[in-house]
Scaffold this active site. Structure first.
Site, PDB file in Angstrom:
ATOM      1  N   ARG A 168      35.587  45.633  37.791  1.00  0.00           N
ATOM      2  CA  ARG A 168      36.977  45.804  37.369  1.00  0.00           C
ATOM      3  C   ARG A 168      37.792  44.560  37.702  1.00  0.00           C
ATOM      4  O   ARG A 168      37.378  43.726  38.512  1.00  0.00           O
ATOM      5  CB  ARG A 168      37.571  47.021  38.061  1.00  0.00           C
ATOM      6  CG  ARG A 168      37.562  46.881  39.576  1.00  0.00           C
ATOM      7  CD  ARG A 168      38.088  48.131  40.257  1.00  0.00           C
ATOM      8  NE  ARG A 168      37.025  49.106  40.445  1.00  0.00           N
ATOM      9  CZ  ARG A 168      37.147  50.202  41.198  1.00  0.00           C
ATOM     10  NH1 ARG A 168      38.288  50.469  41.817  1.00  0.00           N
ATOM     11  NH2 ARG A 168      36.153  51.051  41.342  1.00  0.00           N
TER      12      ARG A 168
ATOM     13  N   ASP B 290      42.112  43.594  38.512  1.00  0.00           N
ATOM     14  CA  ASP B 290      43.398  44.228  38.815  1.00  0.00           C
ATOM     15  C   ASP B 290      44.425  44.055  37.695  1.00  0.00           C
ATOM     16  O   ASP B 290      44.267  43.205  36.831  1.00  0.00           O
ATOM     17  CB  ASP B 290      43.997  43.592  40.072  1.00  0.00           C
ATOM     18  CG  ASP B 290      43.440  44.220  41.334  1.00  0.00           C
ATOM     19  OD1 ASP B 290      42.785  45.268  41.230  1.00  0.00           O
ATOM     20  OD2 ASP B 290      43.662  43.655  42.418  1.00  0.00           O
TER      21      ASP B 290
ATOM     22  N   TYR C 269      35.330  32.660  38.858  1.00  0.00           N
ATOM     23  CA  TYR C 269      36.760  32.937  38.700  1.00  0.00           C
ATOM     24  C   TYR C 269      37.540  31.624  38.747  1.00  0.00           C
ATOM     25  O   TYR C 269      37.123  30.661  39.394  1.00  0.00           O
ATOM     26  CB  TYR C 269      37.276  33.819  39.844  1.00  0.00           C
ATOM     27  CG  TYR C 269      36.991  35.278  39.703  1.00  0.00           C
ATOM     28  CD1 TYR C 269      37.858  36.109  39.001  1.00  0.00           C
ATOM     29  CD2 TYR C 269      35.863  35.857  40.286  1.00  0.00           C
ATOM     30  CE1 TYR C 269      37.618  37.472  38.887  1.00  0.00           C
ATOM     31  CE2 TYR C 269      35.608  37.222  40.171  1.00  0.00           C
ATOM     32  CZ  TYR C 269      36.499  38.026  39.468  1.00  0.00           C
ATOM     33  OH  TYR C 269      36.259  39.364  39.346  1.00  0.00           O
TER      34      TYR C 269
ATOM     35  N   ARG D 241      41.619  36.211  45.397  1.00  0.00           N
ATOM     36  CA  ARG D 241      43.062  36.013  45.587  1.00  0.00           C
ATOM     37  C   ARG D 241      43.416  35.751  47.047  1.00  0.00           C
ATOM     38  O   ARG D 241      44.383  35.042  47.343  1.00  0.00           O
ATOM     39  CB  ARG D 241      43.828  37.212  45.058  1.00  0.00           C
ATOM     40  CG  ARG D 241      43.836  37.248  43.517  1.00  0.00           C
ATOM     41  CD  ARG D 241      44.269  38.597  42.978  1.00  0.00           C
ATOM     42  NE  ARG D 241      45.577  38.968  43.479  1.00  0.00           N
ATOM     43  CZ  ARG D 241      46.085  40.194  43.420  1.00  0.00           C
ATOM     44  NH1 ARG D 241      45.376  41.174  42.862  1.00  0.00           N
ATOM     45  NH2 ARG D 241      47.267  40.458  43.905  1.00  0.00           N
TER      46      ARG D 241
END
Lengths: 248, 248
Positions: free
Chosen positions: A51, A53, A111, A199
């Protein structure tokens, strides 16, 4: 049944994240809705590599689904893109054998995290990068700090305290920082990432860049295995899932 | 009273155009709301170089307003940007004498129109360029057609039939087409543009590019002074007001 692997790009701005939630607009709901329309079958569903966010974007999310249909490959892309909203696009499809699983077969993910330097944040970037305002982080310091993350570590300090997984050990294989025009780009590649891990690392590197922390602090913070030791999680809208890799 | 000239960038996606409309979210309403909050005066208002349609973007719209305040220049930008929504940004301010008028003093405007070539439209571009799909317009043909627009002409064929202005004569000083990565960019500069004029020219050039019209047709279409002779107006979301020029 045929198994189809699809690569999906989405603008995360107007989604309550990837995963299905009742009554919310999520990426998964929209994809499954399109699949169900195409198949005229309310039971069909997709499985994603993981998933993301609310607000997080993707250039290369990967999903798979099983289908009785045998369309030509470029037909899958066209048929689904017609049914999908414009903030989700299927950018590639292939048939795979049923050993393939979008989540369990994944061996790596990349990422990107993006900050912008522009004096005033461009209205066109407001959902796509984190504005640095008056801050001018020292990239050399950030690069020094980045070294500490490379390798296999227990990343308990860098994941949401809500994370419940059997192990918090992950391997980061690459972590680079690049200045490009008015952007500062972090690229991170590893065998997998815990919830909020990218993050939190981005937030930590920013803290080093502006002098709140020293590069050497990273070692202690990783070893502490305590989420409270790492700083703020960087905002979701700077983050992009770029690609998911699978061994052939 | 001091007169302030401000340059404004906005993402037109979530606005019902530039101009104030009751109960609608427009760029002007948001700017005037910010000015009124800052001045604690419900009568203050701004004047723009001209309106833009719903979905049309700006990197360099220009406005002016009169104010009893005497802030330092960079304070104006900061104070307004704090009050404005993030899809509108003040990118520059200066004090001007009261001869200056954002609309009447303007001597030229530059617009950009953007198409994208990517095989599948990127979800991040969906509101910022017009996807060419399978079309591959011939840029040389478009450039040939562009020559016919340069100069001073009656542009009745290229403006909305709703346009009510004393004269439809305008001067186009520059009209270029450039391919850049996966984008086709039209830049047009002139002393002023009629309602829908840039988008109608963009639509016409596209029609030439894909062979629906010949470059030589432009002459006849301009001379006809009949909106029905020109083709479809290109979509609003490909259009950007880049700058407004004023003589010193």
């Amino acid at each position: 049944m045929n198994r189809v692997k699809a690569t999906v790009a989405y603008d995360g701005t107007n989604f309550a994240g990837y995963q299905f939630q009742p009554k919310m607009r999520t990426v998964q709901s929209e994809i499954d809705k399109a699949l169900r329309k195409l198949h005229k079958d309310p039971a069909i569903y997709s499985v994603a590599s993981g998933r993301t966010d609310a607000g997080v974007h993707a250039w290369g999310q990967v999903i798979h689904f099983d289908t009785p249909l045998e369309l030509e490959l470029d037909r899958w892309q066209m048929a689904l893109n017609v049914l999908l909203p414009k903030d989700i696009r299927i950018v590639g499809t292939e048939y795979v054998d049923d050993e393939f699983h979008a989540r369990y077969s994944a061996t790596g993910k990349t990422y990107m995290f993006k900050w912008s330097y522009s004096e005033v944040q461009s209205p066109f970037d407001r959902n796509y990068s984190v504005h640095l305002g008056k801050w001018r982080p020292d990239i050399e310091r950030m690069r020094e700090a980045a070294h500490y993350f490379i390798g296999t570590h227990d990343f308990t300090s860098f994941c949401s305290s809500k994370t419940a997984t059997s192990t918090k050990v992950r391997t980061v294989r690459e972590l680079t920082l690049t200045k490009r025009d008015e952007e500062l780009i972090m690229m991170i590649e590893g065998n997998g990432f815990l919830y909020n891990m990218v993050r939190t690392i981005a937030g930590m590197l920013f803290a080093v860049g502006i002098g709140w922390n020293d590069p050497e602090d990273m070692k202690k913070i990783i070893e502490a295995k305590d989420r409270k030791k790492a700083g703020k999680t960087a905002p979701a809208h700077g983050l992009y899932l770029m690609s998911v890799t699978y061994d052939d």
